[in-house]
Design a protein around this motif. Structure first.
Motif, PDB file in Angstrom:
ATOM      1  N   ALA A 177       0.830  -1.209   0.000  1.00 35.91           N
ATOM      2  CA  ALA A 177       0.000   0.000   0.000  1.00 35.91           C
ATOM      3  C   ALA A 177       0.863   1.257   0.000  1.00 35.91           C
ATOM      4  CB  ALA A 177      -0.929  -0.005   1.219  1.00 35.91           C
ATOM      5  N   VAL A 178       1.920   1.254   0.826  1.00 38.66           N
ATOM      6  CA  VAL A 178       2.826   2.406   0.866  1.00 38.66           C
ATOM      7  C   VAL A 178       3.515   2.587  -0.478  1.00 38.66           C
ATOM      8  CG1 VAL A 178       4.962   3.292   1.890  1.00 38.66           C
ATOM      9  CG2 VAL A 178       3.195   2.289   3.359  1.00 38.66           C
TER      10      VAL A 178
ATOM     11  N   ILE B 278       7.849   9.694 -16.769  1.00 43.69           N
ATOM     12  CA  ILE B 278       7.869   9.764 -15.304  1.00 43.69           C
ATOM     13  C   ILE B 278       6.510   9.353 -14.730  1.00 43.69           C
ATOM     14  CG2 ILE B 278       8.111  11.307 -13.320  1.00 43.69           C
ATOM     15  CD1 ILE B 278      10.025  12.989 -15.042  1.00 43.69           C
ATOM     16  N   ALA B 279       5.429   9.885 -15.330  1.00 36.73           N
ATOM     17  CA  ALA B 279       4.085   9.528 -14.865  1.00 36.73           C
ATOM     18  C   ALA B 279       3.829   8.038 -15.048  1.00 36.73           C
ATOM     19  CB  ALA B 279       3.039  10.346 -15.626  1.00 36.73           C
ATOM     20  N   GLY B 280       4.252   7.500 -16.179  1.00 40.70           N
ATOM     21  CA  GLY B 280       4.051   6.084 -16.439  1.00 40.70           C
ATOM     22  C   GLY B 280       4.777   5.205 -15.446  1.00 40.70           C
ATOM     23  N   ALA B 281       6.011   5.594 -15.088  1.00 34.19           N
ATOM     24  CA  ALA B 281       6.758   4.823 -14.100  1.00 34.19           C
ATOM     25  C   ALA B 281       6.057   4.855 -12.748  1.00 34.19           C
ATOM     26  CB  ALA B 281       8.174   5.381 -13.982  1.00 34.19           C
ATOM     27  N   GLY B 282       5.523   6.022 -12.389  1.00 34.08           N
ATOM     28  CA  GLY B 282       4.808   6.127 -11.120  1.00 34.08           C
ATOM     29  C   GLY B 282       3.558   5.270 -11.099  1.00 34.08           C
ATOM     30  N   TYR B 283       2.765   5.365 -12.154  1.00 33.60           N
ATOM     31  CA  TYR B 283       1.536   4.572 -12.220  1.00 33.60           C
ATOM     32  C   TYR B 283       1.829   3.076 -12.331  1.00 33.60           C
ATOM     33  CZ  TYR B 283      -1.585   8.583 -12.595  1.00 33.60           C
ATOM     34  OH  TYR B 283      -2.299   9.717 -12.323  1.00 33.60           O
ATOM     35  N   ALA B 284       2.902   2.709 -13.027  1.00 34.41           N
ATOM     36  CA  ALA B 284       3.275   1.294 -13.114  1.00 34.41           C
ATOM     37  C   ALA B 284       3.566   0.737 -11.726  1.00 34.41           C
ATOM     38  CB  ALA B 284       4.491   1.132 -14.021  1.00 34.41           C
ATOM     39  N   THR B 285       4.284   1.525 -10.917  1.00 35.19           N
ATOM     40  CA  THR B 285       4.569   1.113  -9.542  1.00 35.19           C
ATOM     41  C   THR B 285       3.276   0.946  -8.751  1.00 35.19           C
ATOM     42  OG1 THR B 285       6.683   2.295  -9.599  1.00 35.19           O
ATOM     43  CG2 THR B 285       5.784   1.741  -7.426  1.00 35.19           C
ATOM     44  N   GLN B 286       2.370   1.910  -8.906  1.00 32.08           N
ATOM     45  CA  GLN B 286       1.100   1.838  -8.188  1.00 32.08           C
ATOM     46  C   GLN B 286       0.285   0.622  -8.599  1.00 32.08           C
ATOM     47  OE1 GLN B 286      -1.907   4.541  -9.470  1.00 32.08           O
ATOM     48  NE2 GLN B 286      -2.995   4.550  -7.504  1.00 32.08           N
ATOM     49  N   LEU B 287       0.138   0.393  -9.904  1.00 30.80           N
ATOM     50  CA  LEU B 287      -0.714  -0.686 -10.388  1.00 30.80           C
ATOM     51  C   LEU B 287      -0.166  -2.054 -10.000  1.00 30.80           C
ATOM     52  CD1 LEU B 287      -1.654   0.705 -13.917  1.00 30.80           C
ATOM     53  CD2 LEU B 287      -3.084   0.619 -11.871  1.00 30.80           C
ATOM     54  N   PHE B 288       1.152  -2.232 -10.120  1.00 28.07           N
ATOM     55  CA  PHE B 288       1.713  -3.532  -9.746  1.00 28.07           C
ATOM     56  C   PHE B 288       1.577  -3.759  -8.247  1.00 28.07           C
ATOM     57  CE2 PHE B 288       5.111  -6.459  -8.533  1.00 28.07           C
ATOM     58  CZ  PHE B 288       4.840  -7.516  -9.391  1.00 28.07           C
ATOM     59  N   ALA B 289       1.831  -2.721  -7.448  1.00 25.52           N
ATOM     60  CA  ALA B 289       1.716  -2.876  -5.999  1.00 25.52           C
ATOM     61  C   ALA B 289       0.286  -3.196  -5.588  1.00 25.52           C
ATOM     62  CB  ALA B 289       2.205  -1.599  -5.301  1.00 25.52           C
TER      63      ALA B 289
ATOM     64  N   SER C  77      -1.908  -4.776  -7.257  1.00 27.88           N
ATOM     65  CA  SER C  77      -2.255  -6.151  -7.653  1.00 27.88           C
ATOM     66  C   SER C  77      -1.755  -7.185  -6.651  1.00 27.88           C
ATOM     67  CB  SER C  77      -1.685  -6.460  -9.040  1.00 27.88           C
ATOM     68  OG  SER C  77      -0.271  -6.577  -8.988  1.00 27.88           O
ATOM     69  N   GLN C  78      -0.847  -6.793  -5.758  1.00 28.32           N
ATOM     70  CA  GLN C  78      -0.277  -7.731  -4.789  1.00 28.32           C
ATOM     71  C   GLN C  78      -0.978  -7.682  -3.434  1.00 28.32           C
ATOM     72  OE1 GLN C  78       2.147  -9.886  -6.054  1.00 28.32           O
ATOM     73  NE2 GLN C  78       1.394  -8.762  -7.850  1.00 28.32           N
ATOM     74  N   ILE C  79      -1.929  -6.761  -3.275  1.00 25.38           N
ATOM     75  CA  ILE C  79      -2.665  -6.666  -2.008  1.00 25.38           C
ATOM     76  C   ILE C  79      -3.661  -7.816  -1.906  1.00 25.38           C
ATOM     77  CG2 ILE C  79      -4.350  -5.281  -0.729  1.00 25.38           C
ATOM     78  CD1 ILE C  79      -2.951  -2.799  -1.787  1.00 25.38           C
TER      79      ILE C  79
ATOM     80  N   LEU D 148      -8.351  -3.296  -8.680  1.00 24.66           N
ATOM     81  CA  LEU D 148      -7.896  -4.263  -7.681  1.00 24.66           C
ATOM     82  C   LEU D 148      -8.719  -5.543  -7.734  1.00 24.66           C
ATOM     83  CD1 LEU D 148      -6.650  -3.495  -4.153  1.00 24.66           C
ATOM     84  CD2 LEU D 148      -8.298  -5.332  -4.453  1.00 24.66           C
ATOM     85  N   TYR D 149     -10.039  -5.393  -7.830  1.00 21.26           N
ATOM     86  CA  TYR D 149     -10.882  -6.590  -7.904  1.00 21.26           C
ATOM     87  C   TYR D 149     -10.722  -7.306  -9.247  1.00 21.26           C
ATOM     88  CZ  TYR D 149     -13.206  -5.702  -3.477  1.00 21.26           C
ATOM     89  OH  TYR D 149     -13.466  -5.545  -2.133  1.00 21.26           O
ATOM     90  N   ALA D 150     -10.387  -6.565 -10.288  1.00 21.59           N
ATOM     91  CA  ALA D 150     -10.133  -7.196 -11.587  1.00 21.59           C
ATOM     92  C   ALA D 150      -8.953  -8.146 -11.502  1.00 21.59           C
ATOM     93  CB  ALA D 150      -9.883  -6.129 -12.650  1.00 21.59           C
ATOM     94  N   THR D 151      -7.895  -7.736 -10.787  1.00 24.75           N
ATOM     95  CA  THR D 151      -6.704  -8.581 -10.662  1.00 24.75           C
ATOM     96  C   THR D 151      -6.979  -9.829  -9.840  1.00 24.75           C
ATOM     97  OG1 THR D 151      -5.905  -7.372  -8.704  1.00 24.75           O
ATOM     98  CG2 THR D 151      -5.184  -6.589 -10.876  1.00 24.75           C
ATOM     99  N   ARG D 152      -8.099  -9.862  -9.123  1.00 23.23           N
ATOM    100  CA  ARG D 152      -8.438 -11.045  -8.331  1.00 23.23           C
ATOM    101  C   ARG D 152      -9.318 -12.019  -9.097  1.00 23.23           C
ATOM    102  NH1 ARG D 152      -9.366  -8.661  -2.176  1.00 23.23           N
ATOM    103  NH2 ARG D 152      -7.323  -7.628  -2.046  1.00 23.23           N
ATOM    104  N   HIS D 153      -9.842 -11.569 -10.222  1.00 23.11           N
ATOM    105  CA  HIS D 153     -10.696 -12.433 -11.025  1.00 23.11           C
ATOM    106  C   HIS D 153     -10.071 -12.801 -12.365  1.00 23.11           C
ATOM    107  CE1 HIS D 153     -13.669 -10.731  -8.186  1.00 23.11           C
ATOM    108  NE2 HIS D 153     -14.332 -11.844  -8.380  1.00 23.11           N
TER     109      HIS D 153
END
Length: 292
Positions: A69-70, A166-177, A179-181, A236-241
């Motif tokens: 989350a952080v 730069i924005a893409g790198a930030g969002y990539a970090t957010q989206l991958f993180a 998906s692991q919750i 987030l729920y998409a990554t769970r299905h």
């Protein structure tokens, strides 16, 4: 189901980015970013409180979920700041597609190389079709004939691409993180990430002496932030299905939304390339919606 939720998330992401991009041309982009993230935090806080009121308690957040989350919050803060600043200074139709390519490509590659997900045929086909879609959607509708225009435009495009990277790198970090919750009720991790995302934004605002006084436009940004928060929940729920790879392909369709809204709301005219890109995007949507 997962891919369909990914498409819904793409629609919400694209809608929120478009309207906040428009707002960033009226007020400082940093104000838009801060109030948008604050609006999203209010959404997740309301979600968490509703669970507490109905169930009497919240599921404890584990150390791993807290860490993800952080990390997602740090990535979101960087991504939001770069995206809105880029859209304020440069062409939305260039900054957003570059952001999309990077933010989707990195988690997609990680899903295969790190998570070991199989690369399915329809996912690979959609990914191949997606690249020309994003390129076509970023084509301008008008060309200028001024002799020095090409040099100036090249410089502007270079800076626009830099903001997008730069924005893409930030969002990539957010989206991958995200998906692991693993929390069954992820309101608390999402709220944590949203609050963390405010830290780099407030730091940048302080360093730049940006005013954050509430105005009508900033309240509008907070409202748009609710849509972005809803997109995160859908994602987030998409990554769970579904596997992460197909979901990321669905998310990558969101640049089509700002183009459509620019056509409908701002009355902009589509170039032939952009119209073709929308047509191909209409083909990609059912492909990514195929069941695994």
């Amino acid at each position: 189901m997962g891919e369909l939720l990914g498409v819904f998330a793409a629609i919400m992401f694209g809608t929120s980015h478009f309207f906040n991009g428009v707002l960033s041309r009226r007020i400082p982009a940093m104000s838009v970013a801060v109030y948008s993230q604050a609006g999203g935090a209010m959404f997740f806080l309301g979600w968490a409180l509703s669970i507490f009121w109905t169930q009497g308690e919240l599921e404890p957040m584990g150390d791993q979920d807290f860490g993800w989350a952080v990390l997602s919050g740090i990535g979101a803060g960087i991504g939001v700041a770069a995206l809105y600043e880029g859209m304020r200074k440069h062409s939305i139709s260039l900054v957003v597609p570059v952001t999309s390519i990077v933010s989707v490509a990195v988690p997609f590659i990680l899903s295969i190389t790190v998570l070991g997900e199989p690369l399915q045929l329809h996912t690979a086909a959609a990914g191949v079709m997606l690249l020309p879609v994003i390129w076509l959607l970023s084509r301008p509708s008008k060309q200028t004939s001024h002799p020095n225009a090409s040099v100036r435009e090249s410089r502007r495009d270079l800076f626009a691409v830099s903001y997008g990277l730069i924005a893409g790198a930030g969002y990539a970090t957010q989206l991958f993180a995200l998906s692991q919750i693993t929390s069954s009720t992820p309101a608390e991790p999402l709220l944590t990430g949203q609050l963390v995302s405010l830290l780099p934004l407030l730091t940048l605002a302080w360093l730049r002496n940006s005013t954050l006084q509430p105005k009508k436009a900033t309240l509008q940004a907070a409202t748009v932030g609710l849509a972005a928060a809803l997109a995160m929940a859908f994602y987030l729920y998409a990554t769970r299905h579904a596997l992460l790879g197909p979901v990321m392909i669905a998310i990558a369709l969101y640049p089509a939304i700002p183009v459509l809204l620019a056509l409908l709301v701002l009355k902009e005219r589509l170039s032939r390339a952009q119209a073709l890109g929308l047509g191909v995007a209409a083909i990609v949507v059912p492909i990514v919606s195929l069941a695994n």
